[in-house]
Design an enzyme around this catalytic site. Structure first.
Site, PDB file in Angstrom:
ATOM      1  N   ASN A  88       0.523   5.799  -0.374  1.00  0.00           N
ATOM      2  CA  ASN A  88      -0.331   6.974  -0.507  1.00  0.00           C
ATOM      3  C   ASN A  88       0.533   8.208  -0.297  1.00  0.00           C
ATOM      4  O   ASN A  88       1.259   8.292   0.693  1.00  0.00           O
ATOM      5  CB  ASN A  88      -1.456   6.927   0.533  1.00  0.00           C
ATOM      6  CG  ASN A  88      -2.356   8.152   0.480  1.00  0.00           C
ATOM      7  OD1 ASN A  88      -1.925   9.269   0.734  1.00  0.00           O
ATOM      8  ND2 ASN A  88      -3.618   7.935   0.170  1.00  0.00           N
ATOM      9  N   TYR A  89       0.450   9.164  -1.225  1.00  0.00           N
ATOM     10  CA  TYR A  89       1.154  10.437  -1.070  1.00  0.00           C
ATOM     11  C   TYR A  89       0.192  11.551  -1.442  1.00  0.00           C
ATOM     12  O   TYR A  89      -0.451  11.501  -2.491  1.00  0.00           O
ATOM     13  CB  TYR A  89       2.431  10.465  -1.921  1.00  0.00           C
ATOM     14  CG  TYR A  89       3.451   9.494  -1.373  1.00  0.00           C
ATOM     15  CD1 TYR A  89       4.237   9.836  -0.278  1.00  0.00           C
ATOM     16  CD2 TYR A  89       3.562   8.209  -1.901  1.00  0.00           C
ATOM     17  CE1 TYR A  89       5.133   8.937   0.267  1.00  0.00           C
ATOM     18  CE2 TYR A  89       4.462   7.294  -1.349  1.00  0.00           C
ATOM     19  CZ  TYR A  89       5.235   7.661  -0.259  1.00  0.00           C
ATOM     20  OH  TYR A  89       6.113   6.762   0.296  1.00  0.00           O
ATOM     21  N   HIS A 125       0.861  -1.177   0.000  1.00  0.00           N
ATOM     22  CA  HIS A 125       0.000   0.000   0.000  1.00  0.00           C
ATOM     23  C   HIS A 125       0.896   1.225   0.000  1.00  0.00           C
ATOM     24  O   HIS A 125       1.926   1.265   0.681  1.00  0.00           O
ATOM     25  CB  HIS A 125      -0.888   0.022   1.253  1.00  0.00           C
ATOM     26  CG  HIS A 125      -1.377   1.405   1.609  1.00  0.00           C
ATOM     27  ND1 HIS A 125      -0.758   2.187   2.581  1.00  0.00           N
ATOM     28  CD2 HIS A 125      -2.386   2.165   1.111  1.00  0.00           C
ATOM     29  CE1 HIS A 125      -1.390   3.342   2.680  1.00  0.00           C
ATOM     30  NE2 HIS A 125      -2.371   3.363   1.796  1.00  0.00           N
ATOM     31  N   GLY A 160     -19.814  13.922  -2.072  1.00  0.00           N
ATOM     32  CA  GLY A 160     -19.484  13.730  -3.477  1.00  0.00           C
ATOM     33  C   GLY A 160     -18.322  12.799  -3.732  1.00  0.00           C
ATOM     34  O   GLY A 160     -17.885  12.657  -4.874  1.00  0.00           O
ATOM     35  N   SER A 161     -17.792  12.159  -2.677  1.00  0.00           N
ATOM     36  CA  SER A 161     -16.667  11.244  -2.874  1.00  0.00           C
ATOM     37  C   SER A 161     -17.106  10.020  -3.687  1.00  0.00           C
ATOM     38  O   SER A 161     -18.267   9.617  -3.659  1.00  0.00           O
ATOM     39  CB  SER A 161     -16.117  10.780  -1.532  1.00  0.00           C
ATOM     40  OG  SER A 161     -15.515  11.843  -0.841  1.00  0.00           O
TER      41      SER A 161
END
Length: 440
Positions: A246-247, A244, A397-398
């Site tokens: 994430n940046y 995994h 709204g995601s």
């Protein structure tokens, strides 16, 4: 060649050589050489080039040298002191060099776009216009990382292709989800980019305030912009670990107009079975990326990772760790951006060699069943504790499909399952309960 055209907007009669100099000292206007009788006062100039028309206002302090047709020198006077022809030419050359560098930067952005999995979320003209803005730099980086990772995974999976899914958020922004599902090597591999903006929901603001952020809204509104690349890779073979990463970059405009910004991110490894060499390679690669910027980063962010990816109700970590950081807003945005870029660019070299190493490892039905149980733990952490998942679900709204992309296709829960002592399953459980230093 660019042409510089001086436009007289308030002409005057022929004057002596000294009179216009005095006038320039008062008004900061431009003097065009051509003999005393031909001198004229100009209130402004503009230049025409392949970039279009631009207007230059003339201030009191300094007027750069100008060229007509790339050859004829226009005399320039600054604060009453005439520049020599040579100095004016040098000034013009510096100006022209700046234009060339500007065009090179634009060409570089367009070149990068050809490498991406899809067009940028933000309009390309806006990116070109704001090429030095941190939002632009970060969007181009996350799109570049998405493409790098997707292409590396597709190659190792025998030329499989990713489904590229562009989506739009009516509240502002959108994203690009790239998913490879039921491949030869990867059961599910997703690499998402999102660039969203609008007003922060109260639930999301409350979550951030719980981390110590003092966010002052105006009339209940907190304008924000958030962007990032996130990925979870679930292989079929239980001897190939899950990864995994994430940046992300975040901006918030508070009630007084001040902008708060910060970076977050990390990369972590979740093996089903422990392979010490794999863990060492993974951590050393991340350490090298961190050490380029600050040798305190790796030990600090390694511990942060061990403490963050904890399944508290199980009393165990999700995997063998990596690095994790959040809310970084110093020493400077530019320095942190370079650090984030180094870490994001380390994803492929820290993971792909491990995948290639275990591509042809055989496994039993029992080992596959253990993988399914460990995936169940992965699901528990992501749905109960993960900040990104919670923020996404709390943001109006995601795109739910993209948020839950991190979940595996298959997982398993068994009642009161405990591995027997002395087994490889028990070995990994010991590491998950007691994190280890892998680089010293």
């Amino acid at each position: 060649m660019s042409q510089l055209i001086a436009l007289a907007r308030c002409g005057s009669c022929a004057r002596s050589a000294l009179a216009p100099v005095a006038a320039h000292q008062r008004t900061g206007s431009l003097l065009v050489a051509g003999g005393a009788a031909a001198s004229r006062r100009l209130c402004g100039v503009r230049w025409l080039s392949r970039h279009g028309v631009r207007k230059f206002g003339l201030g009191d302090a300094f007027c750069t040298g100008l060229l007509v047709g790339g050859a004829v020198l226009i005399g320039v006077t600054a604060a009453g002191v005439g520049l020599t022809r040579q100095r004016a030419v040098m000034a013009a050359e510096r100006w022209h060099g700046g234009v060339e560098r500007d065009q090179q930067a634009r060409d570089e952005i367009l070149r990068k776009c050809k490498h991406f999995m899809s067009d940028p979320v933000t309009d390309i003209n806006q990116l070109l216009e704001n090429k030095e803005d941190m939002r632009t730099k970060m969007e181009l980086l996350i799109l570049d990382v998405q493409a790098d990772v997707c292409k590396a995974l597709a190659e190792v999976d025998g030329g499989q292709t990713f489904k590229v899914d562009r989506w739009h958020r009516k509240e502002g922004g959108g994203g690009i989800s790239c998913v490879l599902q039921d491949g030869k090597v990867f059961e599910k591999a997703g690499v998402n980019v999102s660039v969203v903006f609008g007003n922060l929901s109260e639930e999301a603001a409350k979550q951030m305030r719980s981390r110590g952020k003092s966010l002052k809204s105006k009339d209940g509104q907190l304008p924000f912009c958030a962007m990032g690349v996130s990925s979870v890779i679930h292989p079929k073979n239980p001897h190939i670990p899950t990864i995994h990463f994430n940046y992300r970059y975040f901006e918030i405009e508070e009630a007084d107009g001040q902008k708060s910004w910060w970076f977050g991110g990390g990369t972590d490894l979740t093996p089903t079975y422990l392979n010490k060499d794999d863990a060492i390679h993974f951590h050393k690669t991340l350490k090298e990326a961190c050490d380029k910027h600050d040798k305190s980063y790796y030990p600090t962010f390694k511990k942060w990772c061990d403490d963050y990816f904890v399944i508290k109700h199980r009393g165990e970590r999700r995997g063998v760790g990596g690095i994790f950081f959040d809310d970084l807003d110093s020493p400077s945005a530019e320095q942190l951006f370079k650090f984030v870029r180094s870490c994001a660019k380390a994803v492929v070299p820290c993971y792909i060699p491990i995948v290639q190493k275990h591509l042809h490892d055989t496994y039993t039905a029992e080992e596959k069943a253990w993988q399914q149980l460990r995936r169940g733990r992965y699901v528990e952490f992501n749905l109960v504790y993960d900040r990104g998942t919670k923020f996404g679900l709390a943001t109006p709204g995601s795109r739910i499909e993209s948020i839950l992309m991190s979940l595996p296709l298959t997982a398993r829960w068994e009642y009161m399952h405990n591995p027997a002592k002395g087994t490889r399953e028990a070995e990994i459980m010991e590491i998950l309960r007691n994190p280890k230093d892998w680089v010293h």
